[in-house]
Motif scaffolding. Structure first.
Motif, PDB file in Angstrom:
ATOM      1  N   ARG A   7       0.832  -1.194   0.000  1.00 58.87           N
ATOM      2  CA  ARG A   7       0.000   0.000   0.000  1.00 58.87           C
ATOM      3  C   ARG A   7       0.873   1.252   0.000  1.00 58.87           C
ATOM      4  O   ARG A   7       2.008   1.205   0.458  1.00 58.87           O
ATOM      5  CB  ARG A   7      -0.891   0.018   1.237  1.00 58.87           C
ATOM      6  CG  ARG A   7      -0.113   0.317   2.522  1.00 58.87           C
ATOM      7  CD  ARG A   7      -0.889  -0.103   3.733  1.00 58.87           C
ATOM      8  NE  ARG A   7      -0.325   0.316   4.976  1.00 58.87           N
ATOM      9  CZ  ARG A   7       0.836  -0.051   5.500  1.00 58.87           C
ATOM     10  NH1 ARG A   7       1.632  -0.832   4.837  1.00 58.87           N
ATOM     11  NH2 ARG A   7       1.229   0.380   6.679  1.00 58.87           N
ATOM     12  N   THR A  11      -1.352   4.909   4.373  1.00 60.04           N
ATOM     13  CA  THR A  11      -2.703   4.480   4.027  1.00 60.04           C
ATOM     14  C   THR A  11      -2.941   3.085   4.585  1.00 60.04           C
ATOM     15  O   THR A  11      -2.180   2.172   4.310  1.00 60.04           O
ATOM     16  CB  THR A  11      -2.896   4.458   2.496  1.00 60.04           C
ATOM     17  OG1 THR A  11      -2.628   5.753   1.983  1.00 60.04           O
ATOM     18  CG2 THR A  11      -4.291   4.044   2.139  1.00 60.04           C
ATOM     19  N   TRP A  12      -3.978   2.942   5.355  1.00 55.87           N
ATOM     20  CA  TRP A  12      -4.330   1.645   5.921  1.00 55.87           C
ATOM     21  C   TRP A  12      -5.375   1.008   5.034  1.00 55.87           C
ATOM     22  O   TRP A  12      -6.376   1.624   4.669  1.00 55.87           O
ATOM     23  CB  TRP A  12      -4.881   1.830   7.330  1.00 55.87           C
ATOM     24  CG  TRP A  12      -5.369   0.555   7.936  1.00 55.87           C
ATOM     25  CD1 TRP A  12      -6.674   0.156   8.053  1.00 55.87           C
ATOM     26  CD2 TRP A  12      -4.585  -0.488   8.495  1.00 55.87           C
ATOM     27  NE1 TRP A  12      -6.735  -1.067   8.653  1.00 55.87           N
ATOM     28  CE2 TRP A  12      -5.466  -1.495   8.941  1.00 55.87           C
ATOM     29  CE3 TRP A  12      -3.220  -0.683   8.660  1.00 55.87           C
ATOM     30  CZ2 TRP A  12      -5.029  -2.664   9.550  1.00 55.87           C
ATOM     31  CZ3 TRP A  12      -2.784  -1.844   9.268  1.00 55.87           C
ATOM     32  CH2 TRP A  12      -3.681  -2.819   9.702  1.00 55.87           C
ATOM     33  N   LYS A  14      -7.995  -2.014   4.925  1.00 51.01           N
ATOM     34  CA  LYS A  14      -8.646  -3.016   5.758  1.00 51.01           C
ATOM     35  C   LYS A  14      -8.609  -4.372   5.065  1.00 51.01           C
ATOM     36  O   LYS A  14      -8.958  -4.470   3.894  1.00 51.01           O
ATOM     37  CB  LYS A  14     -10.101  -2.632   6.011  1.00 51.01           C
ATOM     38  CG  LYS A  14     -10.272  -1.417   6.870  1.00 51.01           C
ATOM     39  CD  LYS A  14     -11.740  -1.140   7.078  1.00 51.01           C
ATOM     40  CE  LYS A  14     -11.934   0.126   7.879  1.00 51.01           C
ATOM     41  NZ  LYS A  14     -13.349   0.427   8.080  1.00 51.01           N
ATOM     42  N   LEU A  27       2.317  -7.479   9.236  1.00 60.27           N
ATOM     43  CA  LEU A  27       1.731  -6.142   9.348  1.00 60.27           C
ATOM     44  C   LEU A  27       2.376  -5.349  10.483  1.00 60.27           C
ATOM     45  O   LEU A  27       2.660  -4.162  10.340  1.00 60.27           O
ATOM     46  CB  LEU A  27       0.216  -6.231   9.581  1.00 60.27           C
ATOM     47  CG  LEU A  27      -0.644  -6.551   8.380  1.00 60.27           C
ATOM     48  CD1 LEU A  27      -2.095  -6.725   8.801  1.00 60.27           C
ATOM     49  CD2 LEU A  27      -0.537  -5.467   7.332  1.00 60.27           C
ATOM     50  N   TYR A  31       4.614  -2.010   9.864  1.00 62.66           N
ATOM     51  CA  TYR A  31       3.691  -0.908  10.128  1.00 62.66           C
ATOM     52  C   TYR A  31       4.406   0.427   9.941  1.00 62.66           C
ATOM     53  O   TYR A  31       5.520   0.627  10.418  1.00 62.66           O
ATOM     54  CB  TYR A  31       3.130  -1.009  11.545  1.00 62.66           C
ATOM     55  CG  TYR A  31       2.082   0.044  11.825  1.00 62.66           C
ATOM     56  CD1 TYR A  31       0.853  -0.008  11.195  1.00 62.66           C
ATOM     57  CD2 TYR A  31       2.335   1.094  12.689  1.00 62.66           C
ATOM     58  CE1 TYR A  31      -0.117   0.956  11.435  1.00 62.66           C
ATOM     59  CE2 TYR A  31       1.366   2.059  12.925  1.00 62.66           C
ATOM     60  CZ  TYR A  31       0.150   1.986  12.292  1.00 62.66           C
ATOM     61  OH  TYR A  31      -0.787   2.944  12.526  1.00 62.66           O
ATOM     62  N   GLU A  59      -6.379  -1.305  12.853  1.00 62.49           N
ATOM     63  CA  GLU A  59      -5.156  -0.503  12.742  1.00 62.49           C
ATOM     64  C   GLU A  59      -4.698  -0.013  14.116  1.00 62.49           C
ATOM     65  O   GLU A  59      -3.506  -0.023  14.421  1.00 62.49           O
ATOM     66  CB  GLU A  59      -5.349   0.690  11.809  1.00 62.49           C
ATOM     67  CG  GLU A  59      -4.063   1.493  11.675  1.00 62.49           C
ATOM     68  CD  GLU A  59      -4.161   2.684  10.755  1.00 62.49           C
ATOM     69  OE1 GLU A  59      -3.097   3.254  10.440  1.00 62.49           O
ATOM     70  OE2 GLU A  59      -5.273   3.072  10.361  1.00 62.49           O
ATOM     71  N   ARG A  63      -1.120  -0.810  15.696  1.00 62.43           N
ATOM     72  CA  ARG A  63      -0.272   0.277  16.190  1.00 62.43           C
ATOM     73  C   ARG A  63       0.169  -0.002  17.627  1.00 62.43           C
ATOM     74  O   ARG A  63       1.341   0.162  17.972  1.00 62.43           O
ATOM     75  CB  ARG A  63      -1.042   1.596  16.117  1.00 62.43           C
ATOM     76  CG  ARG A  63      -0.287   2.780  16.661  1.00 62.43           C
ATOM     77  CD  ARG A  63      -1.167   4.036  16.607  1.00 62.43           C
ATOM     78  NE  ARG A  63      -0.537   5.143  17.261  1.00 62.43           N
ATOM     79  CZ  ARG A  63       0.372   5.926  16.703  1.00 62.43           C
ATOM     80  NH1 ARG A  63       0.755   5.713  15.469  1.00 62.43           N
ATOM     81  NH2 ARG A  63       0.905   6.926  17.366  1.00 62.43           N
TER      82      ARG A  63
END
Length: 88
Positions: A7, A11-12, A14, A27, A31, A59, A63
């Motif tokens: 990505r 930008t996350w 889903k 992920l 991150y 997210e 995080r």
């Protein structure tokens, strides 16, 4: 999974399926952490969900996991957490 990791930065995306443990770990490792992404002035009473409809971490959870693995966050006891929840 590759679409998530490829990505554009900041930008996350889903996930649209249940991720494997290895995909979740990827992920967390990849991150794109930005310490200034959240506003400390946010007075919202709304809590972020921990998992999505597929059972994947959201997210915010990714995080938090990233922060925990890199020693960025401060630890919170259950009593402190319950005290904060009851203050809402």
């Amino acid at each position: 999974m590759e679409a998530i990791l490829e990505r554009p930065k900041k930008t996350w995306v889903k996930p649209d399926h249940k991720l494997t443990d290895d995909e979740i770990e990827e992920l967390i490792e990849n991150y794109d952490y930005d310490p200034y992404i959240y506003d400390d002035e946010d007075e919202s009473d709304e809590l972020d969900p921990i998992y999505d409809i597929y059972g994947n971490p959201t997210e915010s959870t990714i995080r938090a996991m990233y922060e925990g693995e890199h020693g960025i966050s401060t630890s919170t006891t259950v009593d402190e957490l319950l005290s904060w929840v009851n203050s809402l």
